[in-house]
Write a protein that holds these residues in place. Structure first.
Motif, short mmCIF file in Angstrom:
data_model
loop_
_atom_site.label_atom_id
_atom_site.label_comp_id
_atom_site.label_asym_id
_atom_site.label_seq_id
_atom_site.Cartn_x
_atom_site.Cartn_y
_atom_site.Cartn_z
N HIS A 624 42.73 7.15 35.36
CA HIS A 624 41.97 6.84 36.57
C HIS A 624 40.65 6.17 36.21
N GLU A 625 40.01 6.67 35.16
CA GLU A 625 38.73 6.09 34.74
C GLU A 625 38.93 4.65 34.29
N PHE A 626 40.02 4.42 33.56
CA PHE A 626 40.31 3.08 33.07
C PHE A 626 40.55 2.12 34.24
N GLU A 627 41.30 2.59 35.22
CA GLU A 627 41.59 1.73 36.37
C GLU A 627 40.32 1.47 37.18
N THR A 628 39.42 2.47 37.22
CA THR A 628 38.14 2.27 37.90
C THR A 628 37.32 1.21 37.18
N VAL A 629 37.29 1.32 35.84
CA VAL A 629 36.57 0.34 35.04
C VAL A 629 37.17 -1.05 35.23
N TYR A 630 38.51 -1.11 35.20
CA TYR A 630 39.17 -2.40 35.35
C TYR A 630 38.90 -3.00 36.73
N GLY A 631 38.88 -2.13 37.77
CA GLY A 631 38.56 -2.62 39.10
C GLY A 631 37.16 -3.22 39.15
N ALA A 632 36.19 -2.53 38.51
CA ALA A 632 34.83 -3.07 38.45
C ALA A 632 34.80 -4.37 37.65
N TYR A 633 35.61 -4.40 36.59
CA TYR A 633 35.72 -5.58 35.72
C TYR A 633 36.20 -6.77 36.55
N LEU A 634 37.27 -6.54 37.32
CA LEU A 634 37.86 -7.61 38.12
C LEU A 634 36.89 -8.08 39.21
N ASN A 635 36.25 -7.12 39.87
CA ASN A 635 35.29 -7.47 40.91
C ASN A 635 34.13 -8.29 40.34
N GLU A 636 33.65 -7.87 39.17
CA GLU A 636 32.55 -8.61 38.55
C GLU A 636 32.99 -10.02 38.18
N ALA A 637 34.23 -10.14 37.66
CA ALA A 637 34.74 -11.46 37.29
C ALA A 637 34.83 -12.36 38.51
N ILE A 638 35.26 -11.81 39.64
CA ILE A 638 35.36 -12.61 40.87
C ILE A 638 33.98 -13.07 41.31
N VAL A 639 33.01 -12.14 41.29
CA VAL A 639 31.65 -12.50 41.70
C VAL A 639 31.07 -13.58 40.79
N LEU A 640 31.23 -13.39 39.47
CA LEU A 640 30.69 -14.38 38.53
C LEU A 640 31.39 -15.72 38.69
N SER A 641 32.69 -15.69 38.96
CA SER A 641 33.41 -16.95 39.17
C SER A 641 32.89 -17.68 40.40
N LEU A 642 32.61 -16.91 41.47
CA LEU A 642 32.06 -17.53 42.68
C LEU A 642 30.66 -18.10 42.42
N LEU A 643 29.86 -17.39 41.61
CA LEU A 643 28.54 -17.91 41.25
C LEU A 643 28.68 -19.19 40.44
N GLY A 644 29.64 -19.19 39.51
CA GLY A 644 29.88 -20.41 38.74
C GLY A 644 30.32 -21.55 39.63
N LEU A 645 31.17 -21.23 40.62
CA LEU A 645 31.61 -22.26 41.56
C LEU A 645 30.44 -22.81 42.36
N ALA A 646 29.52 -21.91 42.76
CA ALA A 646 28.34 -22.37 43.49
C ALA A 646 27.51 -23.31 42.63
N GLY A 647 27.39 -22.99 41.34
CA GLY A 647 26.67 -23.87 40.43
C GLY A 647 27.34 -25.22 40.30
N ILE A 648 28.68 -25.21 40.25
CA ILE A 648 29.43 -26.47 40.16
C ILE A 648 29.18 -27.34 41.39
N VAL A 649 29.24 -26.70 42.57
CA VAL A 649 29.00 -27.45 43.81
C VAL A 649 27.60 -28.05 43.81
N LEU A 650 26.62 -27.27 43.35
CA LEU A 650 25.23 -27.75 43.32
C LEU A 650 25.09 -28.95 42.39
#
Length: 776
Positions: A624-650
């Motif tokens: 359960h702890e691993f899946e919680t960590v992985y969920g946070a990992y995935l969410n962080e990756a999505i957020v960072l990807s969106l930030l990178g996309l915003a930088g690309i658009v800029l």
């Protein structure tokens, strides 16, 4: 090119030589710390420690199959004897008491401090009578033969009580003097390696030693016996071997496919080979940079390098195809700005991952950034010098291609409609879109997982999933906490809710408990009186038990057993694995075993938490702890990807300086990503982290295609060869990533099935959706 440019090539050659030497020294790892945070919480730190150093990660479970029971028992004894003398192993157990010689000596010296049966009742008249009679029955049986010689010094059987306490949790079945499986068809052994679980090389060496010794014994005594090994280390070694084999095979396949396409284009070896220079330079630079910054390279990151060839080779293609009708200087003026902008978008997209709190994401970001930048700089500075003015004569783009590409804009609205429908599908199904279970990334086959579970159940080996944790400022307080937790857990074992548990206090009781046991030991005269009364009319007289009286008297004033007394024994590893010292104090670990016959090896978590409430101990479900960590990992990756996309658009907006142009360039990329996501999910694929990385790659390569197609459409004097260069570059990318879809490693396959169709879609949609307005 002038001679003044050759120093650049010399610097490049020197850098490649140094990089090659550093790459050979790079350490690769396959442990799951790829998915662990750099700054874990207290619960996550337990997970990190268990994966890297925990006792479970060091276990190798061995089964000997075939032949008859006697042959398996004989081979088990011979194998244990050989491996016990091997420095690669700290503990080699197969159920033979001879395997515990050193431990039994410790047990005998400290039996009154270790025995859970020692209390005041034990040395009353009734307690002594019952204990001595039970010990007589024991030493009269085959199981008690090892204790017969010491009966007069230990007539209450404390050594046996301690040994049974050590072995009571999940003790395997016995036959022919060794452990066997429940069905009796396999002889079993349990090995603890000296190498850490995170040391894949050490685990591979230990596995190799087991196989080598078994083969040597088989050569001396031929038979139909077979060896089977399982455990976390086995999976790590197999995963690394699979990734390395796939990377080598797929790199060769993609190189052959790309080479054939380039040969068709250039019909000469020189431009074909030189086209690979930026890609190889970028891959090597990325590998070395990650190794130097992070100390080691995850195998997943290395596999990513095979895919990078598909993108980085684009730069060489752009150079040779686009310079086919002009000199290098004209290429620098007309095309390099577009390539430079594409590189900037890739850097921004992957650069956002550098800020991740997870080393795995940060490695991927650093690898991609370094690889793309070095590949582009090699194209800009080194490739023209190596080409030495050579012009690659490429085939003419067929005349029918240009009007066909232009006619694709007729599909603009249907494609936009499909993209909108895909986006709607994603929004409606967003909760089921992403795979929350980390097992989707595992390369362990179902067959191997079932074999491992069967061996673990037969051996009663601790499960890596459930652990009770006690944290304390000192070792003594941690051991006392482990003893208190054990008092809460024992009723759950008796009720059948859990199968058992391990505890460091079983091998090293707290000094407080040892002192309490010492205080329950009677003085010599009192013990003699109780013995005389208890043994009246019994098979043994009190007078013969003077060694017992003397042993108890010595134990009353003996120093407590301490960790230093366990040095060089298997007990030391058991204690060190379950009792860990960190910067914030001590942690005692009590791994739990599910009850026999429980479906999916589940443990009632609520019952555990209720039982431990108020004890200071915490129950942790590592899965359960691993899946919680992985969920946070995935969410962080999505957020960072969106930030990178915003930088690309800029950056795109600042460069293009036109909102319609910006929309025209970004729309094909966004549509390609949305369509790939929806299609994969419709095909039954739940997306995970590596699919997300694949989408970043779609943006990286798609931005190049979209920029070139947009420029080509706006330039009335555009050379058709510019369009040809994009078509060929897309072909090499599709080949480079397409071969990854054939990988047996899930993480590599995920990148392949995402990027290969995504790159083709990005180019196709660029032709459909980019505006056809010429420059004013």
């Amino acid at each position: 090119m002038t001679r003044q440019r050759w120093p650049v090539v010399l610097v490049w050659l020197l850098a490649m030589a140094v990089g090659g030497m550093l790459a050979l020294q790079t350490r690769f790892t396959t442990d799951l710390s790829f998915f662990l945070p750099a700054k874990p919480s207290a619960e996550q730190q337990v997970l990190v420690d268990q994966l890297r150093e925990g006792v479970v990660s060091r276990l190798l479970m061995v089964a000997i199959e075939g032949g008859d029971s006697a042959a398996r028992g004989e081979r088990s004894r011979a194998l244990r004897q050989r491996l016990a003398a091997d420095a690669a192993f700290v503990s080699v157990q197969n159920g033979e008491l001879e395997a515990f010689d050193q431990e039994l000596a410790l047990l005998q010296r400290h039996r009154y401090a270790l025995s859970p049966a020692v209390n005041e009742q034990r040395f009353t008249v009734d307690g002594l009578r019952d204990a001595v009679l039970n010990a007589i029955d024991l030493v009269s049986s085959p199981a008690g033969m090892p204790f017969k010689a010491g009966f007069l010094a230990d007539p209450t059987g404390e050594a046996f009580e301690v040994l049974m306490g050590w072995q009571s949790q999940g003790q395997p079945s016995m036959a022919d003097g060794v452990w066997v499986s429940r069905d009796g068809t396999r002889a079993l052994m349990l090995l603890q390696t000296r190498a850490l679980g995170s040391d894949t090389d050490g685990q591979a060496e230990a596995m190799g030693r087991v196989q080598t010794v078994f083969d040597e014994l088989a050569a001396a005594q031929p038979g139909a016996l077979r060896l089977d090994i399982s455990g976390p280390g086995v999976f790590a070694v197999q995963a690394r071997a699979a990734i390395q084999a796939d990377v080598a095979r797929l790199t060769l396949s993609s190189s052959i496919g790309i080479s054939l396409l380039l040969w068709f284009m250039f019909r000469r070896w020189r431009p074909l080979l030189l086209t690979m220079v930026p890609a190889l330079s970028g891959s090597l630079a990325g590998l070395v940079m990650v190794g130097q910054v992070h100390g080691s390279v995850f195998a997943i990151t290395a596999g990513f390098g095979a895919a990078l060839i598909g993108e980085a080779v684009d730069y060489g293609i752009y150079y040779f195809v686009q310079t086919g009708r002009s000199d290098g200087q004209a290429w620098h003026e007309r095309f390099w700005p577009t390539i430079r902008l594409g590189v900037a978008t890739s850097v921004l997209g992957f650069g956002a991952l550098l800020f991740s709190g997870f080393p795995g994401l940060a490695q991927l970001g650093l690898y991609a950034m370094t690889g793309v930048v070095v590949a582009a700089l090699t194209t800009r500075l080194v490739l023209p010098v190596l080409a030495a003015g050579h012009v690659a004569r490429t085939p003419e783009l067929p005349t029918w291609v240009t009007p066909r590409v232009q006619s694709l804009q007729a599909w603009r609205w249907p494609v936009l409609g499909a993209a909108v429908l895909a986006l709607g599908y994603i929004v409606v199904n967003h909760q089921a879109l992403w795979e929350p279970n980390l097992s989707a990334l595992s390369s362990v086959s179902l067959k191997d997982a079932e074999r491992d579970a069967r061996l673990r159940g037969d051996l009663g080996a601790p499960d890596a999933r459930y652990i009770v944790v006690v944290r304390a400022p000192t070792q003594e307080v941690a051991l006392q906490g482990a003893e208190a937790a054990a008092q809460r857990l024992t009723p759950l074992v008796e009720q059948g809710l859990i199968g058992g548990f391990d505890s460091p206090a079983r091998f090293l009781p707290s000094e407080a408990l040892q002192r309490e046991r010492q205080r329950s030991l009677p003085a010599p005269d009192q013990l003699q009186r109780h013995l005389a009364e208890a043994l009246q009319g019994q098979p043994v007289s009190a007078a013969r038990l003077q060694p017992f009286v003397e042993a108890v008297d010595r134990a009353r004033t003996a120093e407590p057993l301490r960790r230093a007394d366990l040095q060089a024994s298997a007990l030391a590893l058991a204690v060190d694995s379950l009792l860990q010292h960190g910067s914030d104090g001590w942690t005692a670990l009590l791994p739990l075993r599910p009850a026999a016959g429980v479906v999916n090896s589940d443990i009632p978590a609520d019952a555990l938490r209720n039982a431990l409430q108020g004890s200071g101990a915490a129950f942790i479900d590592l899965k359960h702890e691993f899946e919680t960590v992985y969920g946070a990992y995935l969410n962080e990756a999505i957020v960072l990807s969106l930030l990178g996309l915003a930088g690309i658009v800029l950056v795109m907006g600042l460069s293009l300086r036109s909102v319609p142009r910006l929309v025209g360039v970004m729309l094909p990329i966004a549509a390609a990503v949305v369509l790939v996501m929806a299609t994969l999910h419709l095909l039954g694929v739940r997306l995970h982290l590596l699919h997300l990385i694949g989408m970043l790659l779609i943006v990286a390569v798609g931005s190049n295609y979209s920029l070139f197609v947009e420029r080509w459409r706006r330039d009335p004097q555009a050379d058709p060869q510019a369009l040809l260069s994009v078509l060929v570059a897309c072909g090499t990318t599709a080949i480079g990533f397409g071969v990854l879809s054939l990988s047996s490693v899930p993480v590599l396959k995920a990148v392949g099935v995402t990027v290969a169709p995504g790159a083709l879609l990005a180019l196709l949609l660029s032709a459909v959706l980019t505006p056809a307005e010429p420059e004013a």
